[in-house]
Design an enzyme around this catalytic site. Structure first.
Site, short mmCIF file in Angstrom:
data_model
loop_
_atom_site.label_atom_id
_atom_site.label_comp_id
_atom_site.label_asym_id
_atom_site.label_seq_id
_atom_site.Cartn_x
_atom_site.Cartn_y
_atom_site.Cartn_z
N ARG A 104 10.39 -16.10 4.12
CA ARG A 104 9.84 -16.25 5.46
C ARG A 104 10.12 -14.98 6.24
O ARG A 104 11.26 -14.57 6.38
CB ARG A 104 10.57 -17.44 6.11
CG ARG A 104 9.73 -18.19 7.07
CD ARG A 104 10.45 -19.47 7.42
NE ARG A 104 11.75 -19.27 8.03
CZ ARG A 104 12.23 -20.06 8.98
NH1 ARG A 104 11.54 -21.07 9.41
NH2 ARG A 104 13.42 -19.85 9.48
N THR A 108 7.73 -13.13 12.15
CA THR A 108 6.54 -13.98 12.33
C THR A 108 6.77 -15.41 11.87
O THR A 108 5.98 -16.30 12.18
CB THR A 108 5.36 -13.42 11.52
OG1 THR A 108 5.72 -13.51 10.13
CG2 THR A 108 5.05 -11.98 11.88
N ASP A 200 21.20 -21.53 6.78
CA ASP A 200 20.28 -20.88 5.85
C ASP A 200 20.61 -21.32 4.43
O ASP A 200 21.67 -20.99 3.88
CB ASP A 200 20.40 -19.36 5.98
CG ASP A 200 19.31 -18.65 5.20
OD1 ASP A 200 18.51 -17.94 5.81
OD2 ASP A 200 19.26 -18.83 3.96
N ASP A 203 21.24 -18.52 1.71
CA ASP A 203 22.50 -17.81 1.93
C ASP A 203 23.70 -18.69 1.60
O ASP A 203 24.69 -18.22 1.03
CB ASP A 203 22.60 -17.34 3.39
CG ASP A 203 21.70 -16.15 3.66
OD1 ASP A 203 21.26 -15.49 2.70
OD2 ASP A 203 21.40 -15.88 4.84
C1 PRP Z 1 13.81 -21.01 3.45
C2 PRP Z 1 13.68 -22.34 2.76
C3 PRP Z 1 12.19 -22.55 2.72
C4 PRP Z 1 11.75 -21.91 4.01
C5 PRP Z 1 11.48 -22.99 5.00
O1 PRP Z 1 13.57 -19.98 2.59
O2 PRP Z 1 14.28 -22.37 1.50
O3 PRP Z 1 11.54 -21.94 1.62
O4 PRP Z 1 12.83 -21.09 4.48
O5 PRP Z 1 10.94 -22.46 6.16
P1 PRP Z 1 9.45 -22.77 6.62
O6 PRP Z 1 9.24 -24.23 6.44
O7 PRP Z 1 9.46 -22.36 8.05
O8 PRP Z 1 8.53 -21.93 5.79
P2 PRP Z 1 13.74 -18.43 3.04
O9 PRP Z 1 12.45 -17.90 3.53
O10 PRP Z 1 14.92 -18.32 3.94
O11 PRP Z 1 13.99 -17.70 1.67
P3 PRP Z 1 15.21 -17.86 0.62
O12 PRP Z 1 15.14 -19.24 0.04
O13 PRP Z 1 14.92 -16.79 -0.37
O14 PRP Z 1 16.50 -17.62 1.36
N1 URA Z 2 15.24 -21.98 6.17
C1 URA Z 2 16.52 -22.33 6.04
O1 URA Z 2 17.18 -21.97 5.05
N2 URA Z 2 17.08 -23.08 7.00
C2 URA Z 2 16.41 -23.49 8.08
O2 URA Z 2 16.99 -24.18 8.94
C3 URA Z 2 15.07 -23.11 8.21
C4 URA Z 2 14.50 -22.35 7.24
#
Ligand code: PRP
Ligand code: URA
Length: 209
Positions: A104, A108, A200, A203
């Site tokens: 994400r 944006t 997160d 993380d």
């Molecule tokens: C997080 C989570 C989802 C997304 C959710 O991933 O695991 O994929 O955010 O957010 P949304 O519903 O607003 O799209 P992230 O983009 O943080 O990537 P990561 O899993 O690699 O940390």
């Molecule tokens: N992605 C995450 O990992 N946590 C949130 O709360 C939203 C998006």
């Protein structure tokens, strides 16, 4: 219209509470997420079709039931969805696994694709898309778009925590998809994080940040 199932099994709810706790470190977080994914997979597969068979017990033949051989696929959204794959595969080891890499954009909040590798026969499979977090719903909706562009028709979405905004987006864009979650939280904050959520997920799983 796709249905929303909140999985309120006590073991799922208990483990979710431990996962949310800020004091839970990456090792425990990973273990708990895998366990909760297995329990959720148990609930999600409730409607798998069965067929009759006969099995020889040490005593006599028994009329019995086996899964009717439906082909399944598990599609984690990278990275955080990876933390749920092993739990799901413990219950459905014959499922094939496809990976969709999305992150994400922090400004944006829109999903950016960086990887996609799916089973070749994705259109014949019943697919379970997995990601712990459904926030704006952008990532899940985009992942489901990819799958549909490749011919997939039977798709379920499984996430640990969903925000009302994410549920709304997925239902609007993909009204045919049933959604399974362990909790529907209050809202998103200004950074697009789920409140109260768990922080997160990527993380916390991998100890980054
Ligand atoms: C997080 C989570 C989802 C997304 C959710 O991933 O695991 O994929 O955010 O957010 P949304 O519903 O607003 O799209 P992230 O983009 O943080 O990537 P990561 O899993 O690699 O940390
Ligand atoms: N992605 C995450 O990992 N946590 C949130 O709360 C939203 C998006």
């Amino acid at each position: 219209m796709g249905r929303v199932y909140v999985l309120d099994h006590p073991l799922i709810q208990h483990k979710l509470t431990l996962i949310r706790d800020r004091r839970t470190g990456p090792k425990e977080f990973r273990e708990l997420l895998e366990e909760v994914a297995m329990l959720m997979a148990y609930e999600i597969t409730r409607d798998l079709p069965l067929e009759e068979t006969v099995v020889e017990t040490p005593v006599a033949p028994a009329k019995a039931k086996v899964l009717a051989g439906r082909k399944l696929g598990v599609i984690p959204i990278l990275r955080a969805g990876l933390g749920m794959v092993e739990g799901v595969l413990k219950l459905i080891p014959a499922a094939k696994v496809g990976h969709i890499g999305l992150y994400r954009d922090p400004e944006t909040l829109r999903p950016v694709e960086y990887y996609c590798k799916l089973p070749t026969d994705v259109e014949e499979r019943e697919l379970i898309v997995i990601d712990p977090m459904l926030a704006t719903g952008g990532s899940a909706a985009a992942a489901i778009d990819f799958l549909k562009e490749r011919g997939a028709r039977q798709i379920k979405l499984m996430c640990l925590i969903a925000a009302p905004e994410g549920i709304g987006r997925v239902r609007e864009r993909h009204p045919d998809v049933d959604l399974y979650t362990a909790a529907v939280d209050e809202r998103l904050n200004d950074h697009g994080y789920i409140v109260p959520g768990l922080g997160d997920a990527g993380d916390r799983l991998y100890g980054t940040k």
